[in-house]
Structures are given as C-alpha cells and as structure tokens.
Design a protein around this motif. Structure first.
Motif, short mmCIF file in Angstrom:
data_model
loop_
_atom_site.label_atom_id
_atom_site.label_comp_id
_atom_site.label_asym_id
_atom_site.label_seq_id
_atom_site.Cartn_x
_atom_site.Cartn_y
_atom_site.Cartn_z
N GLU A 219 0.83 -1.21 0.00
CA GLU A 219 0.00 0.00 0.00
C GLU A 219 0.87 1.26 0.00
O GLU A 219 0.57 2.23 -0.70
CB GLU A 219 -0.94 0.01 1.21
CG GLU A 219 -1.98 -1.08 1.19
CD GLU A 219 -2.87 -1.02 -0.05
OE1 GLU A 219 -3.28 0.09 -0.45
OE2 GLU A 219 -3.15 -2.08 -0.63
N GLU B 239 5.59 -3.22 -5.01
CA GLU B 239 4.16 -3.36 -4.69
C GLU B 239 3.62 -4.70 -5.20
O GLU B 239 2.95 -5.43 -4.47
CB GLU B 239 3.36 -2.23 -5.34
CG GLU B 239 1.87 -2.38 -5.14
CD GLU B 239 1.03 -1.44 -5.99
OE1 GLU B 239 -0.22 -1.53 -5.86
OE2 GLU B 239 1.57 -0.65 -6.78
N ARG C 53 2.38 -7.68 -2.75
CA ARG C 53 0.98 -8.15 -2.80
C ARG C 53 0.94 -9.67 -2.95
O ARG C 53 0.12 -10.33 -2.33
CB ARG C 53 0.24 -7.48 -3.96
CG ARG C 53 -0.15 -6.06 -3.66
CD ARG C 53 -1.25 -5.54 -4.54
NE ARG C 53 -1.33 -4.07 -4.48
CZ ARG C 53 -1.81 -3.38 -3.47
NH1 ARG C 53 -2.25 -4.00 -2.40
NH2 ARG C 53 -1.84 -2.07 -3.50
#
Length: 110
Positions: A76, A102, A106
């Motif tokens: 995030e 990111e 994830r």
C-alpha cells in the motif's frame, strides 16, 4: 529452491531495490531539485516507503511469520509512493521500483 522460496527471494530483492531507490532519490535527487520534491508529505512518504521496504525484507530474511502483514502494508505504501513520484515527475526510477515492489509484496501477502 521451491516456488515459494523463489517468490520470497524475488520479493526480498524487490524490497531492497525499492529501499535503495527511494532513500537514494530522496537524499540525492529530491533534496537537490527542491520545490515539490521536498514538500513534507511527498518527502515523508518516500522515507516511509524506504523503511517499509527495509522492514519487509528483514522480516522475510529472518523467517518471521508476520512478514505477510508487513508486506501487505508495504504494498500500500509503495503504491502511494509510486503515485506521488509519478505526479511530481522526473522520478521514473522510483516509480518503477515502487511498482515492482508493490506487485511482489501483494503476492507475498496473499
């Protein structure tokens, strides 16, 4: 090395690369360019992103089971940092490193 440990190694590398890139760009590029590059919200986000990436890599390296939580938060923060750097402009290396991290984080948080 199985797929999981290969995926984790890739994530560690993405985190360390993003850590180096964000910290390096904040301390060399942003401080030298000034203006919007050193606005408190953007500059703090870059430093926060670097630290989140460093912490994610460390938790994975030591084998902590809580790394998934840290990776979720890191993803995030990386997304926010990529948006901020993209908006300010002239920070392609940071945008790329953040987006790569990111994606990797994830996957590790899933």
């Amino acid at each position: 090395m199985d797929a999981t440990s290969s995926q984790m190694q890739d994530c560690i590398e993405a985190c360390l690369s993003c850590y180096r890139t964000c910290l390096g760009m904040a301390s060399s590029h942003c401080l030298e360019v000034g203006g919007r590059h050193v606005e408190p919200e953007h500059f703090r986000l870059m430093l926060s992103c670097a630290e989140a990436c460093r912490a994610s890599a460390e938790l994975m390296l030591i084998g902590s089971p809580v790394h998934r939580h840290q990776c979720r938060a890191c993803a995030e923060i990386c997304a926010a940092c990529a948006r901020s750097c993209d908006e300010i402009g002239d920070m392609e290396a940071c945008v790329t490193a953040c987006r790569t991290c990111e994606t990797a984080c994830r996957a590790m948080a899933a």
